[in-house]
Design a protein around this motif. Structure first.
Motif, PDB file in Angstrom:
ATOM      1  N   ALA A  77       0.828  -1.207   0.000  1.00  0.00           N
ATOM      2  CA  ALA A  77       0.000   0.000   0.000  1.00  0.00           C
ATOM      3  C   ALA A  77       0.863   1.259   0.000  1.00  0.00           C
ATOM      4  CB  ALA A  77      -0.933   0.001   1.216  1.00  0.00           C
ATOM      5  N   SER A  78       2.031   1.188   0.626  1.00  0.00           N
ATOM      6  CA  SER A  78       2.916   2.361   0.626  1.00  0.00           C
ATOM      7  C   SER A  78       3.385   2.692  -0.787  1.00  0.00           C
ATOM      8  CB  SER A  78       4.121   2.105   1.538  1.00  0.00           C
ATOM      9  OG  SER A  78       4.999   1.136   0.976  1.00  0.00           O
ATOM     10  N   ARG A  79       3.535   1.673  -1.633  1.00  0.00           N
ATOM     11  CA  ARG A  79       3.901   1.926  -3.034  1.00  0.00           C
ATOM     12  C   ARG A  79       2.762   2.602  -3.781  1.00  0.00           C
ATOM     13  NH1 ARG A  79       7.116  -3.661  -4.812  1.00  0.00           N
ATOM     14  NH2 ARG A  79       8.811  -3.460  -3.271  1.00  0.00           N
ATOM     15  N   LYS A  80       1.527   2.199  -3.475  1.00  0.00           N
ATOM     16  CA  LYS A  80       0.375   2.851  -4.086  1.00  0.00           C
ATOM     17  C   LYS A  80       0.306   4.316  -3.672  1.00  0.00           C
ATOM     18  CE  LYS A  80      -4.664   2.588  -4.541  1.00  0.00           C
ATOM     19  NZ  LYS A  80      -4.644   2.599  -6.012  1.00  0.00           N
ATOM     20  N   SER A  81       0.653   4.573  -2.411  1.00  0.00           N
ATOM     21  CA  SER A  81       0.668   5.946  -1.924  1.00  0.00           C
ATOM     22  C   SER A  81       1.652   6.800  -2.715  1.00  0.00           C
ATOM     23  CB  SER A  81       1.033   5.953  -0.433  1.00  0.00           C
ATOM     24  OG  SER A  81       1.123   7.266   0.061  1.00  0.00           O
ATOM     25  N   LYS A  82       2.801   6.227  -3.026  1.00  0.00           N
ATOM     26  CA  LYS A  82       3.802   6.972  -3.794  1.00  0.00           C
ATOM     27  C   LYS A  82       3.307   7.259  -5.209  1.00  0.00           C
ATOM     28  CE  LYS A  82       7.728   5.139  -1.188  1.00  0.00           C
ATOM     29  NZ  LYS A  82       8.964   4.317  -1.240  1.00  0.00           N
ATOM     30  N   LYS A  83       2.564   6.319  -5.796  1.00  0.00           N
ATOM     31  CA  LYS A  83       2.020   6.555  -7.136  1.00  0.00           C
ATOM     32  C   LYS A  83       1.002   7.685  -7.125  1.00  0.00           C
ATOM     33  CE  LYS A  83       2.632   1.779  -8.762  1.00  0.00           C
ATOM     34  NZ  LYS A  83       1.950   0.555  -9.247  1.00  0.00           N
ATOM     35  N   VAL A  84       0.170   7.714  -6.091  1.00  0.00           N
ATOM     36  CA  VAL A  84      -0.832   8.786  -5.990  1.00  0.00           C
ATOM     37  C   VAL A  84      -0.153  10.133  -5.797  1.00  0.00           C
ATOM     38  CG1 VAL A  84      -2.764   9.659  -4.620  1.00  0.00           C
ATOM     39  CG2 VAL A  84      -2.594   7.220  -5.108  1.00  0.00           C
ATOM     40  N   GLU A  85       0.946  10.151  -5.035  1.00  0.00           N
ATOM     41  CA  GLU A  85       1.674  11.401  -4.823  1.00  0.00           C
ATOM     42  C   GLU A  85       2.152  11.999  -6.146  1.00  0.00           C
ATOM     43  OE1 GLU A  85       4.840  10.789  -2.134  1.00  0.00           O
ATOM     44  OE2 GLU A  85       3.557  10.329  -0.422  1.00  0.00           O
ATOM     45  N   TYR A 128      -2.788   5.229   3.303  1.00  0.00           N
ATOM     46  CA  TYR A 128      -3.034   4.124   2.376  1.00  0.00           C
ATOM     47  C   TYR A 128      -2.704   2.783   3.026  1.00  0.00           C
ATOM     48  CZ  TYR A 128      -4.273   6.640  -1.844  1.00  0.00           C
ATOM     49  OH  TYR A 128      -4.955   7.383  -2.776  1.00  0.00           O
ATOM     50  N   SER A 129      -1.559   2.699   3.693  1.00  0.00           N
ATOM     51  CA  SER A 129      -1.203   1.452   4.371  1.00  0.00           C
ATOM     52  C   SER A 129      -2.189   1.142   5.483  1.00  0.00           C
ATOM     53  CB  SER A 129       0.212   1.562   4.951  1.00  0.00           C
ATOM     54  OG  SER A 129       1.177   1.582   3.926  1.00  0.00           O
ATOM     55  N   VAL A 130      -2.593   2.174   6.222  1.00  0.00           N
ATOM     56  CA  VAL A 130      -3.551   1.994   7.310  1.00  0.00           C
ATOM     57  C   VAL A 130      -4.876   1.463   6.777  1.00  0.00           C
ATOM     58  CG1 VAL A 130      -4.937   3.206   9.045  1.00  0.00           C
ATOM     59  CG2 VAL A 130      -2.495   3.721   8.811  1.00  0.00           C
ATOM     60  N   ALA A 131      -5.379   2.063   5.688  1.00  0.00           N
ATOM     61  CA  ALA A 131      -6.690   1.686   5.151  1.00  0.00           C
ATOM     62  C   ALA A 131      -6.698   0.263   4.609  1.00  0.00           C
ATOM     63  CB  ALA A 131      -7.093   2.674   4.048  1.00  0.00           C
TER      64      ALA A 131
END
Length: 545
Positions: free
Chosen positions: A25-33, A184-187
């Protein structure tokens, strides 16, 4: 006690799965950033305001269904001095989410705030906002300690591991994936954790009820008169004030948690935020039912027929561990392992949210606006991560050695209820509230709460309210003193704000006495129309979580 190797392996596998999902999920967060036009740190804090209703309901419910909720509810039902009538968590949290959806979700989300402290910063400025962070931070640290203490007790009973080792390992896993991925990781991890809690605890219920050591099923389910005093509990008139105080603390105190607004503010719209609150009200109530049943079964069990023997847990001072004890001695081994997994999931699903909430408020409302106004986005993300680590370590340090999960659970929301909730009500719903009223309300609420004492922290009461009792040398207040402090704070904010406004506007008070510069022309206009970063319609991104 020997270590339960199969159970330990199962828990380790579960932790690895959660950690892998958090890292993904942390990687997804970076993509959204990369695709986000706004602040990159806001992606970490509110997920780019892309959380769907379904994911929002999962993560909001998982945050409240923590170790304190699960084990504290079972402890209250089991305890001979309390019983079902004192198991306030499920109805209180249902009320909490309904009120949040009705009165708080729309005014917060429609202004596009990033944290719960933003409206205070816009109305009162940076200094007063910093003072509000202190009770919020203390409450978050106590909440972390509460849920880790619950897990430590559970693992020591079922797996044979030391409580300290269990606390450290679980805290490390939660800190790592929250550190890496933010909301994102939390969710995403909350979805897995809540699903696991639901399945495993409900699966344990039939085995518990049908255990040979438990009283006849009809006595447990149909509330036979012989069991009323053992786990249904009684509410005497002399205890009504204390009961009402604790119920209101849980039902209303939750409205002052940043973790709640982190979910509200991550929704794509105000309507979606309200729907998320209403749906979570139902799910959080349902998630409390297994704990109620476990507490009732434990109170109805003949512990002499189990390997635990006599005296029963309450007489040994182990009421706080009644949920893992019931799972360990009244269900098959493989089910007790599922139970420990449920508690572990509950702990991490709450802990990650609490860690992120404190880190978000400090970074957004203190570091970014006061300490380092020119801080880069990269620097802000580092501050969030360091804050997550520090709050996690502080809560972990307090988790060792506390026996009553229920008491620590109540205490975690105490300051929020007495100090921050009154301020939040006034800043959102009373446009004329100003710094003079806010400061007065803050001082009055905090002072009355401290004067009422706190046995769990060893603080003796300096102000004795009607109905107080001294038991074993400890004075306990049975008057609703927390609620009195909260109401007094609200009254002070409203009345002092109105009186001061009338005094300055009618020139009854010299303008030179306006030391906080509340009533110079510009600030008075800003009090009614709060500047916010952008419009709601411009922040919804194309990528949906």
């Amino acid at each position: 006690m020997a270590v339960n190797v199969p159970g330990l392996v199962a828990v380790v596998v579960f932790y690895i799965v959660i950690l892998v999902i958090g890292i993904w999920a942390s990687r997804k967060s970076k993509k959204v950033e990369k695709t986000c036009a706004g602040s990159k740190s806001e992606v970490t804090i509110v997920g780019g305001r892309n959380i769907s209703v379904l994911v929002g309901v999962f993560t909001m419910t998982a945050t409240w269904v923590g170790g304190g909720y699960i084990m504290g509810t079972a402890e209250a039902v089991y305890s001979p001095t309390q019983g079902l009538i004192w198991a306030m968590g499920p109805p209180a949290y249902l009320i909490n989410f309904l009120l949040g959806g009705l009165f708080f979700a729309k005014p917060m989300r429609s202004k596009c705030y990033v944290t719960m402290l933003d409206p205070f910063q816009h109305r009162y400025g940076n200094i007063f906002t910093a003072t509000l962070l202190l009770p919020a931070l203390v409450s978050d640290i106590l909440w972390v300690a509460c849920i880790l203490a619950a897990l430590g007790g559970t693992m020591s009973v079922i797996l044979g591991l030391s409580s300290a080792l269990s606390i450290v390992i679980s805290a490390a896993v939660s800190i790592i994936y929250t550190f890496l991925g933010g909301l994102y990781s939390v969710a995403y991890t909350d979805i897995i954790q809540l699903s696991f809690i639901f399945v495993s605890l409900w699966l344990c219920i039939p085995f518990l009820v049908l255990s040979p050591a438990v009283a006849d099923l009809s006595q447990v389910v149909h509330l036979n008169q012989s069991n009323v005093n053992s786990w249904m509990g009684e509410l005497e008139l002399a205890d009504a004030g204390k009961w009402a105080d604790e119920m209101l603390l849980l039902a209303l105190g939750g409205l002052a948690y940043q973790a709640l607004y982190q979910r509200i503010l991550s929704a794509a719209s105000s309507v979606q935020a309200q729907v998320t609150c209403f749906a979570a009200a139902g799910t959080v109530f349902i998630m409390g039912i297994p704990s109620v049943v476990i507490g009732a079964v434990a109170a109805s069990a003949d512990w002499n027929q189990t390997a635990y023997g006599l005296p029963p847990p309450f007489e040994r001072g182990e009421a706080g561990k009644i949920l893992p004890l019931a799972l360990h001695y009244l269900t098959p081994t493989w089910l007790s392992v599922l139970g420990i997994g449920a508690v572990a999931a509950a702990v991490m699903s709450s802990m990650d949210s609490v860690l992120l909430s404190s880190a978000s408020m400090f970074t957004q409302n203190i570091y970014k606006t006061t300490l380092r106004k020119q801080a880069s986005e990269r620097e802000l993300k580092r501050v969030i991560r360091v804050s997550v680590l520090l709050v996690g370590l502080a809560g972990t340090g307090l988790a060792f050695g506390d026996d009553s999960v229920f008491a620590l659970w109540l205490l975690s929301g105490d300051l929020l209820y007495c100090v921050i909730l009154p301020q939040l009500i006034c800043v959102l719903h009373f446009s004329y509230s100003n710094s003079y009223g806010a400061i007065t309300g803050y001082v009055v609420g905090l002072l009355l709460r401290v004067l009422g004492g706190e046995p769990l922290l060893g603080i003796p009461p300096l102000l004795l309210y009607p109905g107080w009792r001294e038991e074993d040398g400890v004075i306990t207040q049975y008057f609703p003193h927390r609620t009195l402090a909260m109401l007094a704070s609200v009254t002070c904010v409203i009345s002092v704000s109105w009186l001061v406004e009338q005094g300055f506007c009618r020139q009854l008070i010299p303008q030179s006495w306006d030391l906080l510069r509340v009533f110079d022309g510009k600030q008075e206009a800003d009090a009614d129309e709060v500047p916010v970063p952008g419009e709601e319609k411009n922040i919804i991104l194309n990528t949906k979580l």
